[in-house]
Design a protein around this motif. Structure first.
Motif, PDB file in Angstrom:
ATOM      1  N   LEU A  31       0.839  -1.197   0.000  1.00 32.88           N
ATOM      2  CA  LEU A  31       0.000   0.000   0.000  1.00 32.88           C
ATOM      3  C   LEU A  31       0.873   1.246   0.000  1.00 32.88           C
ATOM      4  CD1 LEU A  31      -2.690  -0.932   2.707  1.00 32.88           C
ATOM      5  CD2 LEU A  31      -3.094  -0.748   0.238  1.00 32.88           C
ATOM      6  N   ASN A  32       0.362   2.307  -0.590  1.00 33.20           N
ATOM      7  CA  ASN A  32       1.043   3.596  -0.584  1.00 33.20           C
ATOM      8  C   ASN A  32       0.080   4.658  -0.075  1.00 33.20           C
ATOM      9  OD1 ASN A  32       3.116   5.528  -1.153  1.00 33.20           O
ATOM     10  ND2 ASN A  32       1.908   6.163  -2.922  1.00 33.20           N
ATOM     11  N   PRO A  33       0.298   5.182   1.142  1.00 33.12           N
ATOM     12  CA  PRO A  33      -0.658   6.128   1.730  1.00 33.12           C
ATOM     13  C   PRO A  33      -0.530   7.532   1.161  1.00 33.12           C
ATOM     14  CG  PRO A  33       1.185   5.804   3.210  1.00 33.12           C
ATOM     15  CD  PRO A  33       1.408   4.861   2.060  1.00 33.12           C
ATOM     16  N   ILE A  34      -1.679   8.161   0.940  1.00 33.59           N
ATOM     17  CA  ILE A  34      -1.755   9.567   0.569  1.00 33.59           C
ATOM     18  C   ILE A  34      -2.533  10.267   1.680  1.00 33.59           C
ATOM     19  CG2 ILE A  34      -2.477  11.233  -1.169  1.00 33.59           C
ATOM     20  CD1 ILE A  34      -0.449   9.203  -2.243  1.00 33.59           C
ATOM     21  N   VAL A  35      -1.860  11.115   2.443  1.00 32.41           N
ATOM     22  CA  VAL A  35      -2.518  11.828   3.535  1.00 32.41           C
ATOM     23  C   VAL A  35      -3.199  13.067   2.965  1.00 32.41           C
ATOM     24  CG1 VAL A  35      -2.220  13.053   5.702  1.00 32.41           C
ATOM     25  CG2 VAL A  35      -0.913  10.957   5.260  1.00 32.41           C
ATOM     26  N   VAL A  36      -4.499  13.186   3.216  1.00 24.19           N
ATOM     27  CA  VAL A  36      -5.285  14.309   2.728  1.00 24.19           C
ATOM     28  C   VAL A  36      -5.743  15.123   3.937  1.00 24.19           C
ATOM     29  CG1 VAL A  36      -7.242  15.041   1.317  1.00 24.19           C
ATOM     30  CG2 VAL A  36      -6.089  12.863   0.817  1.00 24.19           C
ATOM     31  N   ASN A  37      -5.174  16.318   4.076  1.00 27.99           N
ATOM     32  CA  ASN A  37      -5.504  17.192   5.206  1.00 27.99           C
ATOM     33  C   ASN A  37      -5.567  18.632   4.706  1.00 27.99           C
ATOM     34  OD1 ASN A  37      -5.871  18.421   7.668  1.00 27.99           O
ATOM     35  ND2 ASN A  37      -3.873  17.863   8.498  1.00 27.99           N
ATOM     36  N   PRO A  38      -6.726  19.264   4.707  1.00 29.21           N
ATOM     37  CA  PRO A  38      -7.984  18.792   5.301  1.00 29.21           C
ATOM     38  C   PRO A  38      -8.677  17.761   4.415  1.00 29.21           C
ATOM     39  CG  PRO A  38      -8.298  20.947   4.321  1.00 29.21           C
ATOM     40  CD  PRO A  38      -6.827  20.644   4.209  1.00 29.21           C
ATOM     41  N   GLY A  39      -9.179  16.695   5.049  1.00 26.56           N
ATOM     42  CA  GLY A  39      -9.837  15.634   4.323  1.00 26.56           C
ATOM     43  C   GLY A  39     -11.291  15.942   4.018  1.00 26.56           C
ATOM     44  N   THR A  40     -11.858  15.122   3.175  1.00 20.48           N
ATOM     45  CA  THR A  40     -13.234  15.310   2.746  1.00 20.48           C
ATOM     46  C   THR A  40     -14.211  15.198   3.913  1.00 20.48           C
ATOM     47  OG1 THR A  40     -14.969  14.511   1.243  1.00 20.48           O
ATOM     48  CG2 THR A  40     -13.497  12.863   2.186  1.00 20.48           C
ATOM     49  N   THR A  41     -15.297  15.928   3.797  1.00 21.26           N
ATOM     50  CA  THR A  41     -16.396  15.800   4.761  1.00 21.26           C
ATOM     51  C   THR A  41     -17.572  15.043   4.157  1.00 21.26           C
ATOM     52  OG1 THR A  41     -17.310  17.928   4.067  1.00 21.26           O
ATOM     53  CG2 THR A  41     -15.784  17.935   5.952  1.00 21.26           C
ATOM     54  N   ALA A  42     -17.358  14.450   2.974  1.00 21.59           N
ATOM     55  CA  ALA A  42     -18.465  13.849   2.231  1.00 21.59           C
ATOM     56  C   ALA A  42     -18.657  12.378   2.543  1.00 21.59           C
ATOM     57  CB  ALA A  42     -18.242  14.034   0.727  1.00 21.59           C
ATOM     58  N   SER A  43     -18.317  11.966   3.765  1.00 23.62           N
ATOM     59  CA  SER A  43     -18.608  10.598   4.188  1.00 23.62           C
ATOM     60  C   SER A  43     -18.836  10.578   5.697  1.00 23.62           C
ATOM     61  CB  SER A  43     -17.484   9.645   3.777  1.00 23.62           C
ATOM     62  OG  SER A  43     -17.881   8.292   3.959  1.00 23.62           O
ATOM     63  N   ASP A  44     -19.164   9.405   6.216  1.00 21.76           N
ATOM     64  CA  ASP A  44     -19.729   9.297   7.565  1.00 21.76           C
ATOM     65  C   ASP A  44     -18.799   9.748   8.685  1.00 21.76           C
ATOM     66  OD1 ASP A  44     -22.341   8.083   6.908  1.00 21.76           O
ATOM     67  OD2 ASP A  44     -21.133   6.439   6.146  1.00 21.76           O
ATOM     68  N   HIS A  45     -17.492   9.613   8.498  1.00 23.75           N
ATOM     69  CA  HIS A  45     -16.561  10.015   9.560  1.00 23.75           C
ATOM     70  C   HIS A  45     -16.744  11.477   9.958  1.00 23.75           C
ATOM     71  CE1 HIS A  45     -14.831  11.090   5.731  1.00 23.75           C
ATOM     72  NE2 HIS A  45     -14.132  12.033   6.357  1.00 23.75           N
ATOM     73  N   SER A  46     -17.162  12.322   8.984  1.00 19.50           N
ATOM     74  CA  SER A  46     -17.273  13.755   9.270  1.00 19.50           C
ATOM     75  C   SER A  46     -18.330  14.059  10.316  1.00 19.50           C
ATOM     76  CB  SER A  46     -17.574  14.528   7.984  1.00 19.50           C
ATOM     77  OG  SER A  46     -18.878  14.230   7.496  1.00 19.50           O
ATOM     78  N   ARG A  47     -19.311  13.178  10.426  1.00 16.04           N
ATOM     79  CA  ARG A  47     -20.350  13.403  11.436  1.00 16.04           C
ATOM     80  C   ARG A  47     -19.797  13.197  12.844  1.00 16.04           C
ATOM     81  NH1 ARG A  47     -21.697  16.000   7.930  1.00 16.04           N
ATOM     82  NH2 ARG A  47     -23.721  16.060   6.886  1.00 16.04           N
ATOM     83  N   PHE A  48     -18.726  12.442  12.957  1.00 19.15           N
ATOM     84  CA  PHE A  48     -18.052  12.308  14.256  1.00 19.15           C
ATOM     85  C   PHE A  48     -17.147  13.514  14.504  1.00 19.15           C
ATOM     86  CE2 PHE A  48     -19.572   8.119  13.291  1.00 19.15           C
ATOM     87  CZ  PHE A  48     -19.978   7.637  14.529  1.00 19.15           C
ATOM     88  N   TRP A  49     -16.542  14.062  13.460  1.00 19.13           N
ATOM     89  CA  TRP A  49     -15.824  15.328  13.612  1.00 19.13           C
ATOM     90  C   TRP A  49     -16.752  16.409  14.147  1.00 19.13           C
ATOM     91  CZ3 TRP A  49     -13.172  15.395   8.104  1.00 19.13           C
ATOM     92  CH2 TRP A  49     -12.047  14.553   8.119  1.00 19.13           C
ATOM     93  N   ASN A  50     -17.991  16.419  13.655  1.00 19.57           N
ATOM     94  CA  ASN A  50     -18.942  17.449  14.105  1.00 19.57           C
ATOM     95  C   ASN A  50     -19.184  17.373  15.610  1.00 19.57           C
ATOM     96  OD1 ASN A  50     -19.195  18.215  11.461  1.00 19.57           O
ATOM     97  ND2 ASN A  50     -21.235  17.343  11.152  1.00 19.57           N
ATOM     98  N   GLN A  51     -19.000  16.190  16.181  1.00 22.83           N
ATOM     99  CA  GLN A  51     -19.205  16.004  17.625  1.00 22.83           C
ATOM    100  C   GLN A  51     -17.873  15.968  18.381  1.00 22.83           C
ATOM    101  OE1 GLN A  51     -22.229  16.257  18.695  1.00 22.83           O
ATOM    102  NE2 GLN A  51     -23.141  16.193  16.633  1.00 22.83           N
ATOM    103  N   ASN A  52     -16.799  16.428  17.709  1.00 26.15           N
ATOM    104  CA  ASN A  52     -15.464  16.492  18.304  1.00 26.15           C
ATOM    105  C   ASN A  52     -14.935  15.119  18.719  1.00 26.15           C
ATOM    106  OD1 ASN A  52     -13.213  18.154  18.888  1.00 26.15           O
ATOM    107  ND2 ASN A  52     -13.677  18.044  21.083  1.00 26.15           N
ATOM    108  N   TYR A  53     -15.229  14.128  17.896  1.00 22.56           N
ATOM    109  CA  TYR A  53     -14.634  12.805  18.064  1.00 22.56           C
ATOM    110  C   TYR A  53     -13.491  12.628  17.060  1.00 22.56           C
ATOM    111  CZ  TYR A  53     -18.400  10.977  21.092  1.00 22.56           C
ATOM    112  OH  TYR A  53     -19.273  10.740  22.119  1.00 22.56           O
ATOM    113  N   SER A  54     -12.529  11.790  17.411  1.00 15.71           N
ATOM    114  CA  SER A  54     -11.393  11.494  16.540  1.00 15.71           C
ATOM    115  C   SER A  54     -11.830  10.512  15.460  1.00 15.71           C
ATOM    116  CB  SER A  54     -10.250  10.881  17.355  1.00 15.71           C
ATOM    117  OG  SER A  54      -9.941  11.684  18.473  1.00 15.71           O
TER     118      SER A  54
END
Length: 462
Positions: free
Chosen positions: A236-259
């Motif tokens: 595997l070859n990782p590509i770190v994207v920061n700031p990352g997309t908010t267009a998937s489910d993880h972003s809803r945890f960001w909204n609640q200040n979860y990692s």
């Protein structure tokens, strides 16, 4: 005709160890075949048994995905140590939540998740791949004892606004009316993990994205994933994207200040499926080797962060027995063919008297683990009838009598509960006597074999 079976050695040595519990061994348990099967079923290209009958999932669109939800729930309910439930969040939407409680720190929670709804038919990459990876990780880790809790979550209605994940995250963070905020330490979201622009199965760049933002401890999750990639062997070859997309489910945890982070194929390098959100998103375009690598990465993260508790659920096989390799535990042996415990078989060593598939449940302190099933590889012989052979008395104090009415030349072996042979002889006499008065009290096994027949008898030395 009744049969008895003698163990056929399938190892070069007399004792072979089945399974292991290192991180590398857990990685090796990731099955590309399982991933392909479940992606094919979830995308409607293969039928499956659902609700007791053979059915095909023709849609995962949120208005018509109940069959897909039931399939996922049934897959998780078959696994040990999981509490599985539907989480209804509106009139149609329902998440599937499977919880594996930590043994020492159950309030410390890690989530591994994916959405199961789609925008049209098939949608193999989006997101049957992520769902199949969550199921495969649950299959492997549910048999392990972990310090912290893992929640395997499959979200509904992602495609119409991330609604399922949003509901769960809001509920987890709710501190009103005496509620306590859930201590979610990390969320790994897998969304579209099956497409790599190179031909499936061929060497290529194997780029993938880690979408992250500097919210809570999300950067630390990214760093942990990179450390895992440097510690273990991955293609595997990782590509770190920061700031990352908010267009998937993880972003809803960001909204609640979860990692939280997203792991998926590389949109950052324009290496995503060209059939995104169309019914041309099919199994044929999935690179399952690439998908398996991403599944292993997330598996290792969840294993290390939830902390694998040291308990040995491995099995050693001898000519006569199966033995748990944990020497300081309590035990219950299981018949895997019937999925039932074997009455009275609670010793470290188990001596099967018939062919089959067996496992041992090991309990050490607060941890209980069920071993993988072991196929007792066998050769078949006709069993001696009651008219052929009688043994008496049972229990016995000193002399074991064998009435050989078959008049056959017998090979005679006695072995103890640990599978160790303590007596071996040959005789064709009609009455055979064996003095065992100097042997310790306990359970023993007598094996009688002729040219055509064989039987194993269990007896107790008082």
């Amino acid at each position: 005709m009744k049969k008895v079976f003698l163990f056929l050695l399938f190892c070069a040595a007399m004792v072979c160890k089945i399974q292991s519990q290192t991180i590398e061994d857990l990685m090796n348990e990731v099955s590309t075949a399982n991933l392909q099967t479940n992606v094919s079923i979830l995308s409607g290209e293969q039928s499956a048994t659902i609700n007791g009958s053979t059915q095909t999932i023709v849609s995962r669109v949120q208005s018509n995905n109940d069959l897909a939800a039931e399939f996922i729930k049934e897959q998780l309910e078959e696994l040990p140590n999981l509490s599985v439930e539907f989480q209804d969040f509106n009139t149609q939407g329902k998440n599937i939540i499977a919880t594996q409680l930590g043994q020492t720190n159950p309030d410390d929670i890690y989530l591994v998740c994916a959405h199961y709804d789609s925008v049209t038919t098939y949608c193999a990459d989006d997101n049957a791949t992520g769902v199949s990876a969550v199921i495969e990780i649950a299959r492997i880790l549910s048999s392990q004892c972990l310090d912290k809790t893992i929640v395997y979550a499959l979200w509904d209605e992602e495609e119409i606004g991330l609604l399922g994940a949003n509901y769960y995250a809001q509920q987890a963070a709710d501190e009103t009316n005496g509620n306590t905020r859930d201590n979610i330490l990390g969320v790994l979201n897998m969304d579209m993990i099956g497409y790599d622009g190179d031909a499936p199965g061929t060497a290529g760049d194997n780029d993938f994205d880690i979408d992250v933002r500097n919210i809570a401890n999300s950067i630390a999750i990214k760093d942990d994933l990179l450390n895992i990639l440097n510690t273990y062997t991955f293609d595997l070859n990782p590509i770190v994207v920061n700031p990352g997309t908010t267009a998937s489910d993880h972003s809803r945890f960001w909204n609640q200040n979860y990692s939280a982070v997203l792991v998926g194929e590389s949109w950052e390098t324009n290496d995503e499926t060209p059939n995104y959100h169309t019914s041309n998103d099919r199994v044929v375009d999935i690179d399952f080797q690439y998908m398996a690598e991403l599944t292993k990465l997330v598996l290792v993260y969840m294993t290390t962060k939830a902390q694998l508790v040291t308990i040995d659920n491995t099995i050693s096989v001898t000519e006569n027995s199966l033995m748990s390799n944990d020497t300081s535990a309590s035990y219950q042996w299981y018949n895997c063919d019937t999925n039932t415990p074997i009455s009275g078989e609670t010793n470290q060593t188990f001596v099967p008297t018939s062919s089959g598939n067996y496992a041992v449940e090991v309990t050490n302190g607060s941890c209980t683990e069920l071993s993988p099933c072991v196929a007792f590889s066998l050769l078949s012989f006709e069993e001696f009838s009651d008219e052929d052979i009688q043994i008496h008395p049972n229990p016995i104090r000193s002399i074991l009598n064998i009435e050989n009415n078959s008049h056959s030349e017998l090979e005679i072996s006695i072995f103890d509960i640990n599978g160790k042979t303590i007596f071996k002889s040959h005789s064709g006499n009609s009455t055979i006597q064996i003095d065992i008065k100097n042997n310790a009290s306990g359970i023993y096994f007598l094996k009688l074999t002729s040219e055509a027949k064989s039987s194993i008898y269990k007896f107790v030395k008082e």
